[in-house]
Design a protein around this motif. Structure first.
Motif, PDB file in Angstrom:
ATOM      1  N   VAL A 119       0.865  -1.175   0.000  1.00 49.87           N
ATOM      2  CA  VAL A 119       0.000   0.000   0.000  1.00 49.87           C
ATOM      3  C   VAL A 119       0.907   1.232   0.000  1.00 49.87           C
ATOM      4  O   VAL A 119       1.861   1.298   0.780  1.00 49.87           O
ATOM      5  CB  VAL A 119      -0.910   0.007   1.252  1.00 49.87           C
ATOM      6  CG1 VAL A 119      -1.740   1.297   1.317  1.00 49.87           C
ATOM      7  CG2 VAL A 119      -1.831  -1.213   1.255  1.00 49.87           C
TER       8      VAL A 119
ATOM      9  N   ILE B 266       1.124   5.390   0.387  1.00 46.28           N
ATOM     10  CA  ILE B 266       0.396   6.588   0.841  1.00 46.28           C
ATOM     11  C   ILE B 266       1.079   7.813   0.239  1.00 46.28           C
ATOM     12  O   ILE B 266       2.295   7.952   0.308  1.00 46.28           O
ATOM     13  CB  ILE B 266       0.427   6.733   2.378  1.00 46.28           C
ATOM     14  CG1 ILE B 266      -0.100   5.482   3.063  1.00 46.28           C
ATOM     15  CG2 ILE B 266      -0.349   7.964   2.817  1.00 46.28           C
ATOM     16  CD1 ILE B 266      -0.013   5.552   4.595  1.00 46.28           C
TER      17      ILE B 266
ATOM     18  N   SER C 192       0.499  12.125   0.140  1.00 48.51           N
ATOM     19  CA  SER C 192      -0.323  13.226   0.665  1.00 48.51           C
ATOM     20  C   SER C 192      -0.821  14.153  -0.441  1.00 48.51           C
ATOM     21  O   SER C 192      -1.854  14.799  -0.279  1.00 48.51           O
ATOM     22  CB  SER C 192       0.478  14.054   1.676  1.00 48.51           C
ATOM     23  OG  SER C 192       1.630  14.583   1.062  1.00 48.51           O
TER      24      SER C 192
ATOM     25  N   LYS D   6      -2.637  15.078  -3.595  1.00 49.89           N
ATOM     26  CA  LYS D   6      -3.689  14.458  -4.394  1.00 49.89           C
ATOM     27  C   LYS D   6      -3.279  14.295  -5.861  1.00 49.89           C
ATOM     28  O   LYS D   6      -3.520  13.258  -6.474  1.00 49.89           O
ATOM     29  CB  LYS D   6      -4.936  15.338  -4.318  1.00 49.89           C
ATOM     30  CG  LYS D   6      -6.140  14.571  -3.917  1.00 49.89           C
ATOM     31  CD  LYS D   6      -7.344  15.361  -3.527  1.00 49.89           C
ATOM     32  CE  LYS D   6      -7.568  16.675  -4.204  1.00 49.89           C
ATOM     33  NZ  LYS D   6      -8.781  17.364  -3.754  1.00 49.89           N
TER      34      LYS D   6
ATOM     35  N   ALA E 293      -0.890  11.451  -6.167  1.00 52.19           N
ATOM     36  CA  ALA E 293      -1.584  10.183  -5.891  1.00 52.19           C
ATOM     37  C   ALA E 293      -2.453   9.786  -7.088  1.00 52.19           C
ATOM     38  O   ALA E 293      -2.434   8.630  -7.524  1.00 52.19           O
ATOM     39  CB  ALA E 293      -2.424  10.321  -4.628  1.00 52.19           C
TER      40      ALA E 293
ATOM     41  N   GLU F 167      -1.666   6.576  -9.360  1.00 53.01           N
ATOM     42  CA  GLU F 167      -2.666   5.496  -9.349  1.00 53.01           C
ATOM     43  C   GLU F 167      -3.100   5.172 -10.781  1.00 53.01           C
ATOM     44  O   GLU F 167      -3.206   4.010 -11.167  1.00 53.01           O
ATOM     45  CB  GLU F 167      -3.872   5.916  -8.500  1.00 53.01           C
ATOM     46  CG  GLU F 167      -4.868   4.795  -8.372  1.00 53.01           C
ATOM     47  CD  GLU F 167      -6.058   5.132  -7.499  1.00 53.01           C
ATOM     48  OE1 GLU F 167      -6.048   6.167  -6.819  1.00 53.01           O
ATOM     49  OE2 GLU F 167      -7.007   4.331  -7.513  1.00 53.01           O
TER      50      GLU F 167
ATOM     51  N   HIS G 294      -1.392  -0.674  -4.208  1.00 50.68           N
ATOM     52  CA  HIS G 294      -2.665  -0.039  -3.886  1.00 50.68           C
ATOM     53  C   HIS G 294      -2.376   1.363  -3.337  1.00 50.68           C
ATOM     54  O   HIS G 294      -1.581   1.516  -2.415  1.00 50.68           O
ATOM     55  CB  HIS G 294      -3.389  -0.902  -2.837  1.00 50.68           C
ATOM     56  CG  HIS G 294      -4.701  -0.330  -2.434  1.00 50.68           C
ATOM     57  ND1 HIS G 294      -5.806  -0.377  -3.248  1.00 50.68           N
ATOM     58  CD2 HIS G 294      -5.074   0.332  -1.321  1.00 50.68           C
ATOM     59  CE1 HIS G 294      -6.807   0.228  -2.646  1.00 50.68           C
ATOM     60  NE2 HIS G 294      -6.396   0.667  -1.476  1.00 50.68           N
TER      61      HIS G 294
ATOM     62  N   LEU H 235      -3.218   5.040  -1.555  1.00 52.27           N
ATOM     63  CA  LEU H 235      -4.103   5.794  -0.659  1.00 52.27           C
ATOM     64  C   LEU H 235      -3.660   7.253  -0.687  1.00 52.27           C
ATOM     65  O   LEU H 235      -2.475   7.541  -0.462  1.00 52.27           O
ATOM     66  CB  LEU H 235      -3.984   5.296   0.787  1.00 52.27           C
ATOM     67  CG  LEU H 235      -4.520   3.918   1.130  1.00 52.27           C
ATOM     68  CD1 LEU H 235      -4.303   3.621   2.613  1.00 52.27           C
ATOM     69  CD2 LEU H 235      -6.001   3.819   0.786  1.00 52.27           C
TER      70      LEU H 235
ATOM     71  N   GLY I 202      -3.537  10.747   1.073  1.00 55.16           N
ATOM     72  CA  GLY I 202      -3.742  11.334   2.403  1.00 55.16           C
ATOM     73  C   GLY I 202      -2.422  11.488   3.126  1.00 55.16           C
ATOM     74  O   GLY I 202      -1.381  11.036   2.644  1.00 55.16           O
TER      75      GLY I 202
ATOM     76  N   HIS J 226       0.337  10.653   5.756  1.00 54.36           N
ATOM     77  CA  HIS J 226       0.649   9.335   6.352  1.00 54.36           C
ATOM     78  C   HIS J 226       0.402   9.302   7.864  1.00 54.36           C
ATOM     79  O   HIS J 226       0.017   8.267   8.399  1.00 54.36           O
ATOM     80  CB  HIS J 226       2.050   8.857   5.981  1.00 54.36           C
ATOM     81  CG  HIS J 226       3.179   9.767   6.292  1.00 54.36           C
ATOM     82  ND1 HIS J 226       4.238   9.943   5.442  1.00 54.36           N
ATOM     83  CD2 HIS J 226       3.435  10.562   7.359  1.00 54.36           C
ATOM     84  CE1 HIS J 226       5.096  10.796   5.962  1.00 54.36           C
ATOM     85  NE2 HIS J 226       4.632  11.181   7.120  1.00 54.36           N
TER      86      HIS J 226
ATOM     87  N   ILE K 174      -3.280   8.586   8.275  1.00 52.72           N
ATOM     88  CA  ILE K 174      -3.651   7.230   7.841  1.00 52.72           C
ATOM     89  C   ILE K 174      -3.057   6.190   8.796  1.00 52.72           C
ATOM     90  O   ILE K 174      -3.732   5.235   9.197  1.00 52.72           O
ATOM     91  CB  ILE K 174      -3.235   6.997   6.371  1.00 52.72           C
ATOM     92  CG1 ILE K 174      -4.087   7.895   5.477  1.00 52.72           C
ATOM     93  CG2 ILE K 174      -3.396   5.526   5.978  1.00 52.72           C
ATOM     94  CD1 ILE K 174      -3.751   7.859   3.999  1.00 52.72           C
TER      95      ILE K 174
END
Ligand SMILES: C[S@@+](CC[C@H](N)C(=O)[O-])C[C@H]1O[C@@H](n2cnc3c(N)ncnc32)[C@H](O)[C@@H]1O
Length: 261
Positions: free
Chosen positions: A125, A127, A129, A131, A134, A138, A159, A161, A163, A165, A168
């Motif tokens: 996963v 992470i 921060s 956007k 990300a 992705e 995967h 995420l 946000g 860290h 999260i």
């Protein structure tokens, strides 16, 4: 931010742009014959995400274009397939089936190498921060085209995420990943990987917080690993043990769960 396509998009490019706009809840506008300048004026937007057959590229006024590419992951996976070692995987003691939380995903090169190392039965996963990073990463992990099956499979296993860290990590159960990994932006501008220069303008360059490290030590079952430039001092600040690998521009360090070395 708006999403559009290259001029004369193929049906596949159009479908990709629609998917990206839907997934990230962004307005999709028809490109027609318009220049980016014309689109910026009409929609009063400085940031345009352009989807072409090569994937998605973000163009923002006054910044370098930003797009996903697997960066160092491509040659590191090739080397691993030849039987060579990867220092990051060695410091993290990665075994097939491991679960890894990459708390500073960036372009995802390290996350992709982790995904190769943990194999089909493992979990990675990432992470991030910011956007924008990300989203593009992705999307790129799904759409980057490569002839390397190993690289493609590894990319598909990461995967993402979006946000902070620290936030999260707080929400994750104790002992839920084998390794938590941090590779924050280096404080000096020199970085061993030129590829990372592409995200510098978009990245979060805040320093690593003691709270994030404490949460990572709670969430990790085995160890927390930190990567920094050779002049970095975070490992001393947080009481990590340096892992010496000859001739490297980067220093890895680690802290075992429970505080030992
Ligand atoms: C040096 S880059 C990581 C590069 C990555 N290891 C790779 O292989 O591409 C650091 C990334 O961490 C992100 N970052 C910094 N602070 C963060 C935080 N508090 N939470 C999540 N991501 C963060 C930055 O935005 C940047 O994209």
């Amino acid at each position: 931010m708006i999403v559009t396509t290259s001029l004369e998009p193929t049906p596949e490019t159009l479908r990709h742009a629609e998917e990206l706009a839907r997934r990230f809840d962004l307005p999709l506008v028809a490109r027609k014959d318009d220049s980016l300048t014309a689109l910026r004026k009409r929609y009063e937007e400085t940031e345009i995400l352009i989807v072409s057959s090569n994937g998605a590229r973000l163009e923002a006024v006054g910044k370098q274009p930003f797009f996903f590419h697997p960066n160092t992951a491509a040659f590191r996976i090739k080397r691993l397939e030849r039987g060579d070692n990867d220092t990051m995987l060695a410091v993290c003691q990665i075994q097939p089936g491991d679960e890894v939380l990459d708390a500073t995903m960036g372009l995802g090169a390290d996350a992709i190498v982790f995904a190769h190392g943990v194999g089909k039965t493992g979990r990675v996963v990432g992470i991030e921060s910011e956007k924008t990073i990300a989203w593009l990463v992705e999307d790129g992990l799904r759409y980057w085209s490569t002839e390397s099956e190993a690289l493609r499979e590894a990319m598909q296993r990461v995967h993402v995420l979006a946000g902070d860290h620290a936030e999260i990590l707080k929400s994750l159960p104790t002992d839920s990943f084998d390794v938590v990994y941090f590779d924050p932006m280096f404080e000096e501008t020199v970085h061993s990987s030129a590829g990372i220069a592409g995200i510098r303008e978009w990245a979060n360059s805040r320093s690593l917080s003691p709270e994030a490290i404490a949460e990572a030590l709670r969430v990790a079952r085995r160890r927390v690993v930190l990567k920094e430039g050779k002049t970095g001092v975070l490992y001393q600040k947080f009481g990590f043990t340096p892992y010496r690998a000859r001739g490297n521009q980067v220093v890895y360090s680690y802290k075992e769960k429970g505080g030992g070395e």
